[in-house]
Enzyme design. Structure first.
Site, PDB file in Angstrom:
ATOM      1  CE1 TYR A  38      42.397  78.073  56.284  1.00  0.00           C
ATOM      2  CE2 TYR A  38      43.421  80.196  55.797  1.00  0.00           C
ATOM      3  CZ  TYR A  38      42.580  79.160  55.434  1.00  0.00           C
ATOM      4  OH  TYR A  38      41.918  79.199  54.220  1.00  0.00           O
ATOM      5  N   GLY A  39      48.173  77.837  58.833  1.00  0.00           N
ATOM      6  CA  GLY A  39      49.487  78.348  58.458  1.00  0.00           C
ATOM      7  C   GLY A  39      50.027  77.713  57.202  1.00  0.00           C
ATOM      8  CG  HIS A 124      55.304  66.085  60.760  1.00  0.00           C
ATOM      9  ND1 HIS A 124      56.136  65.160  60.168  1.00  0.00           N
ATOM     10  CD2 HIS A 124      56.125  66.971  61.378  1.00  0.00           C
ATOM     11  CE1 HIS A 124      57.388  65.479  60.414  1.00  0.00           C
ATOM     12  NE2 HIS A 124      57.412  66.572  61.160  1.00  0.00           N
ATOM     13  N   GLY A 153      51.563  72.951  51.547  1.00  0.00           N
ATOM     14  CA  GLY A 153      50.146  73.231  51.409  1.00  0.00           C
ATOM     15  C   GLY A 153      49.851  74.089  50.190  1.00  0.00           C
ATOM     16  CB  SER A 270      74.177  67.585  24.673  1.00  0.00           C
ATOM     17  OG  SER A 270      74.957  67.718  25.856  1.00  0.00           O
TER      18      SER A 270
END
Length: 350
Positions: A38-39, A124, A153, A270
């Site tokens: 849970y990072g 990953h 995330g 421009s």
């Protein structure tokens, strides 16, 4: 699958129109999705699945900051939040979202809980592609696939809450059950993907490691620093150097690129800026391409993965990382950035 023409190259993608959320819910209706870690990616993916009606649980070490964050986010200990091994036992799909180094460390525990018919999900391709370095070799009787959101995330969650989707790649490494395709696409939709494009584990990790070290993080910081330092050396103030180097790019020009592409951004600048950009972009390409070629070779030969494993496995890794990040934060350029950001209208107490 939908077919999209990318500059003359046709590519098949999966959209939310052809694979709607209702279908994803149906595919996942008998699954328990265990998000391990849970990072970085864990919170966004877990919360999006939860909000999309998927039976998702979180596995995290008790009495850790991440455990407390999961509780604060609404996961209930003993109901939807468990110690890692209990979550692994309960999960039919294991979302393995720990850091690459932590995945190596925990792999023996994960492996023994991969009973036949389960699925192992990555975001990953690192662990599988470089398995001679990581030791991550799944049993043959489980599905193995990935969904890799093309962003953090945090961005995945933020865009989900805005009703938008972050594009993701997906890949199937092993289809043991015959259901891997439906499972992976359903998960891709459930975590909040805008559309899904097919890849393989090797291509995903090669492009990802190149991108992180290149235009997404490493190269962009290097270019920022080079231009800022040249402006400062020629007498420009920190505020002027930062605004011309970073602030205008991130706050004004990149949103235009995101909206309709680089040509459209050029067309809305421009004529002087257009002329200069068109004259100079190829010089920057020619100067940087050899660096990118060297970088890609380093990724493809496993040098980058081995360096990451060696570095990130050290006991003082976090201490060294924090020092490097502090050096970056305390540089004049990013101190100027902090001051400039504080002056934005939304940060003013009006």
């Amino acid at each position: 699958m939908a077919t999209i023409n990318f500059g003359g190259v046709e590519e098949k993608v999966v959209t939310r129109e052809e694979f709607p959320l209702e279908k994803a819910r149906e595919v996942l209706s008998h699954e328990t999705v265990a998000v391990i870690g849970y990072g970085v990616q864990g919170p966004g993916q877990a919360l999006n699945q939860k909000d999309n009606g998927v039976n998702v649980i979180v596995g995290q070490r008790k009495n850790s900051k991440s455990w407390d964050k999961a509780v604060a986010d609404g996961f209930v200990p003993g109901e939807t939040l468990f110690e890692i091994e209990e979550a692994l036992e309960k999960g039919t799909i294991i979302c393995y979202l720990l850091s690459d180094a932590a995945q190596i460390e925990l792999w023996p525990t994960v492996q023994k809980n991969l009973t036949p018919g389960k699925a192992l999900y990555f975001s990953h391709g690192f662990g599988i592609t470089f398995n001679e370095q990581t030791g991550i070799v799944p049993p043959k009787d489980v599905d193995v696939f990935l969904v890799a959101p093309k962003g953090s995330g945090t961005s995945l969650r933020r865009m989900f809450l805005q009703g938008r989707g972050l594009n993701s790649s997906y890949a199937i490494y092993q289809d043991a059950t015959g259901k891997a395709k439906d499972r992976v696409v359903a998960l891709g939709i459930a975590v909040g993907s805008g559309y899904l494009f097919e890849t393989d584990f090797r291509k995903e990790v090669f492009s990802d490691l190149t991108g992180e070290r290149g235009t997404l993080m490493g190269a962009i910081q290097g270019i920022f620093a080079a231009q800022y330092e040249v402006l400062r050396a020629n007498g420009h103030s920190p505020s002027e150097a930062f605004n011309e180097t970073v602030e205008e790019l991130t706050q004004s020009l990149m949103p235009l690129v995101a909206e309709n592409g680089m040509d459209w951004m050029y067309a809305n600048c421009s004529t002087t800026a257009q002329r200069g950009a068109l004259d100079w972009w190829k010089k920057f390409r020619d100067a940087s391409k050899p660096v990118f070629e060297e970088l890609y070779e380093s990724v493809a030969t496993g040098k980058e993965s081995q360096r990451s494993i060696d570095s990130n496995s050290q006991t003082d890794y976090r201490e060294k990382l924090n020092q490097e990040l502090a050096d970056l934060q305390q540089s004049e350029m990013w101190q100027a950035g902090k001051a400039v950001r504080s002056l934005r209208p939304e940060n003013q107490n009006v």
